[in-house]
Write a protein that holds these residues in place. Structure first.
Motif, PDB file in Angstrom:
ATOM      1  N   TYR A  72       0.930  -1.104   0.400  1.00 51.25           N
ATOM      2  CA  TYR A  72      -0.571  -0.038   0.153  1.00 51.25           C
ATOM      3  C   TYR A  72       0.997   1.115  -0.184  1.00 51.25           C
ATOM      4  N   GLN A  73       0.859   1.769  -0.801  1.00 51.49           N
ATOM      5  CA  GLN A  73       1.446   3.642  -0.850  1.00 51.49           C
ATOM      6  C   GLN A  73       0.101   4.893  -0.491  1.00 51.49           C
ATOM      7  N   VAL A  74       0.794   5.556   0.491  1.00 52.52           N
ATOM      8  CA  VAL A  74      -0.155   6.695   1.488  1.00 52.52           C
ATOM      9  C   VAL A  74       0.283   7.873   0.813  1.00 52.52           C
ATOM     10  N   THR A  93       1.736 -10.997  12.273  1.00 50.17           N
ATOM     11  CA  THR A  93       2.192 -10.205  11.009  1.00 50.17           C
ATOM     12  C   THR A  93       3.538  -8.874  11.671  1.00 50.17           C
ATOM     13  N   THR A  94       4.073  -8.664  10.337  1.00 51.71           N
ATOM     14  CA  THR A  94       5.624  -7.488  11.008  1.00 51.71           C
ATOM     15  C   THR A  94       4.721  -6.614   9.879  1.00 51.71           C
ATOM     16  N   LEU A  95       5.381  -5.287  10.138  1.00 51.60           N
ATOM     17  CA  LEU A  95       5.541  -3.736   8.984  1.00 51.60           C
ATOM     18  C   LEU A  95       6.583  -3.812   8.769  1.00 51.60           C
ATOM     19  N   VAL A  96       7.100  -3.057   7.332  1.00 48.70           N
ATOM     20  CA  VAL A  96       7.859  -2.070   6.843  1.00 48.70           C
ATOM     21  C   VAL A  96       7.582  -1.005   6.441  1.00 48.70           C
ATOM     22  N   VAL A  97       7.732   0.068   6.484  1.00 47.92           N
ATOM     23  CA  VAL A  97       6.955   1.510   6.271  1.00 47.92           C
ATOM     24  C   VAL A  97       8.832   2.005   5.695  1.00 47.92           C
ATOM     25  N   GLN A  98       8.344   3.027   4.659  1.00 52.08           N
ATOM     26  CA  GLN A  98       9.761   3.529   3.949  1.00 52.08           C
ATOM     27  C   GLN A  98       9.228   5.092   3.610  1.00 52.08           C
ATOM     28  N   ALA A  99      10.173   5.808   4.562  1.00 52.25           N
ATOM     29  CA  ALA A  99       9.559   7.120   4.656  1.00 52.25           C
ATOM     30  C   ALA A  99       9.753   7.572   3.400  1.00 52.25           C
ATOM     31  N   SER A 125       5.569  15.482   4.857  1.00 54.52           N
ATOM     32  CA  SER A 125       5.206  14.673   3.245  1.00 54.52           C
ATOM     33  C   SER A 125       5.184  14.172   2.414  1.00 54.52           C
ATOM     34  N   GLY A 126       4.722  13.904   1.734  1.00 53.82           N
ATOM     35  CA  GLY A 126       5.181  12.811   0.731  1.00 53.82           C
ATOM     36  C   GLY A 126       4.383  11.465   0.385  1.00 53.82           C
ATOM     37  N   SER A 127       5.658  10.391   0.010  1.00 53.23           N
ATOM     38  CA  SER A 127       4.427   9.693  -0.044  1.00 53.23           C
ATOM     39  C   SER A 127       5.290   8.204   0.170  1.00 53.23           C
ATOM     40  N   TYR A 128       4.983   7.332   1.397  1.00 50.26           N
ATOM     41  CA  TYR A 128       5.369   6.526   2.827  1.00 50.26           C
ATOM     42  C   TYR A 128       4.604   4.764   1.379  1.00 50.26           C
ATOM     43  N   SER A 129       5.754   3.688   1.723  1.00 44.75           N
ATOM     44  CA  SER A 129       4.920   2.865   1.290  1.00 44.75           C
ATOM     45  C   SER A 129       5.261   1.798   2.376  1.00 44.75           C
ATOM     46  N   VAL A 130       4.361   0.644   2.536  1.00 49.66           N
ATOM     47  CA  VAL A 130       3.918  -0.314   3.298  1.00 49.66           C
ATOM     48  C   VAL A 130       3.917  -1.345   3.135  1.00 49.66           C
ATOM     49  N   TRP A 131       4.645  -2.528   3.514  1.00 45.81           N
ATOM     50  CA  TRP A 131       4.376  -4.003   3.161  1.00 45.81           C
ATOM     51  C   TRP A 131       3.989  -4.372   4.835  1.00 45.81           C
ATOM     52  N   VAL A 132       3.302  -5.444   4.579  1.00 51.45           N
ATOM     53  CA  VAL A 132       2.304  -6.027   5.264  1.00 51.45           C
ATOM     54  C   VAL A 132       3.154  -7.252   5.762  1.00 51.45           C
ATOM     55  N   GLY A 133       4.323  -7.777   6.336  1.00 47.79           N
ATOM     56  CA  GLY A 133       4.151  -9.047   6.488  1.00 47.79           C
ATOM     57  C   GLY A 133       3.864 -10.162   7.463  1.00 47.79           C
ATOM     58  N   SER A 134       3.997 -11.834   7.281  1.00 48.59           N
ATOM     59  CA  SER A 134       3.764 -12.877   7.561  1.00 48.59           C
ATOM     60  C   SER A 134       5.252 -13.131   8.480  1.00 48.59           C
ATOM     61  N   TYR A 135       5.323 -13.218   9.953  1.00 49.29           N
ATOM     62  CA  TYR A 135       5.894 -13.369  10.691  1.00 49.29           C
ATOM     63  C   TYR A 135       6.779 -14.997   9.812  1.00 49.29           C
ATOM     64  N   ARG A 136       5.929 -16.068   9.643  1.00 50.21           N
ATOM     65  CA  ARG A 136       6.414 -17.602   9.429  1.00 50.21           C
ATOM     66  C   ARG A 136       6.858 -17.237   7.731  1.00 50.21           C
ATOM     67  N   ASN A 137       7.189 -17.591   7.065  1.00 45.25           N
ATOM     68  CA  ASN A 137       7.599 -17.632   6.013  1.00 45.25           C
ATOM     69  C   ASN A 137       6.089 -18.846   5.486  1.00 45.25           C
ATOM     70  N   GLY A 138       5.854 -18.408   4.263  1.00 47.05           N
ATOM     71  CA  GLY A 138       4.509 -19.768   3.280  1.00 47.05           C
ATOM     72  C   GLY A 138       3.053 -19.198   4.173  1.00 47.05           C
ATOM     73  N   GLU A 139       3.583 -18.146   4.998  1.00 48.25           N
ATOM     74  CA  GLU A 139       2.058 -17.873   5.437  1.00 48.25           C
ATOM     75  C   GLU A 139       1.331 -16.150   4.883  1.00 48.25           C
ATOM     76  N   TYR A 140       0.109 -16.650   5.016  1.00 50.81           N
ATOM     77  CA  TYR A 140      -0.571 -15.342   4.031  1.00 50.81           C
ATOM     78  C   TYR A 140      -2.202 -15.575   5.052  1.00 50.81           C
ATOM     79  N   ALA A 141      -2.112 -14.145   5.557  1.00 46.96           N
ATOM     80  CA  ALA A 141      -3.206 -14.276   6.263  1.00 46.96           C
ATOM     81  C   ALA A 141      -3.941 -12.979   6.237  1.00 46.96           C
ATOM     82  N   GLN A 142      -5.003 -13.057   5.912  1.00 48.80           N
ATOM     83  CA  GLN A 142      -6.534 -11.669   6.069  1.00 48.80           C
ATOM     84  C   GLN A 142      -5.573 -10.553   7.547  1.00 48.80           C
TER      85      GLN A 142
END
Length: 153
Positions: A72-74, A93-99, A125-142
């Motif tokens: 997602y981009q904000v 879940t985990t998060l990575v946010v790039q300012a 001000s500007g664009s923030y890039s967001v990654w929502v991760g899963s702690y475990r490899n191969g897990e895809y969670a809502q």
């Protein structure tokens, strides 16, 4: 664990591309433009967490498995508020946010339970890039990505 990684000369997109040559996995859920004082607060969007990239390859302070493209981009017009990104899920879940300046913010479990939260003080001000991760490899969670100036999840 929460980590701020200064990467002003390093933008995440080229790193992700280099790490992922040949990977077909991608998920982008869209973008939003928010201005300081936005309502409703928090702004929420549903995202499936996870991916094929070990976030630790981005930086040793990051955890989990993320997609090769941002989730997602904000686009944010800053005011005098902190800006918080959080994910809630029944999974870990985990998060990575790039300012906009290239700084990376990573978190695992600083929110309620196993949920991550990243709060940026004095955001620009500007664009923030967001990654929502899963702690475990191969897990895809809502999960639900929340963006707030009030620190609510």
């Amino acid at each position: 664990m929460k980590a701020l990684l200064t990467a002003s000369a390093l933008l995440l997109a080229p790193v992700m591309t280099a790490c992922l040559a040949g990977s077909a996995q991608a998920q982008t859920y869209g973008s939003v433009s928010l201005r300081a004082g936005f309502t409703p607060d928090p702004y929420r969007v549903s995202i499936t967490s996870g991916g094929a990239i070990n976030a630790n390859t981005i930086s040793s302070g990051c955890r989990g498995w993320i997609a090769n493209t941002m989730d997602y981009q904000v686009h944010y017009a800053a005011g005098s508020f902190n800006l918080s990104f959080s994910s809630t899920s029944s999974s870990d879940t985990t998060l990575v946010v790039q300012a906009p300046n290239g700084n990376l913010y990573c978190d695992d479990d600083s929110g309620n339970g196993l949920n991550p939260i990243v709060t940026i003080g004095n955001p620009q001000s500007g664009s923030y890039s967001v990654w929502v991760g899963s702690y475990r490899n191969g897990e895809y969670a809502q999960s639900t990505l929340s963006i707030s100036e009030l620190g609510r999840q």
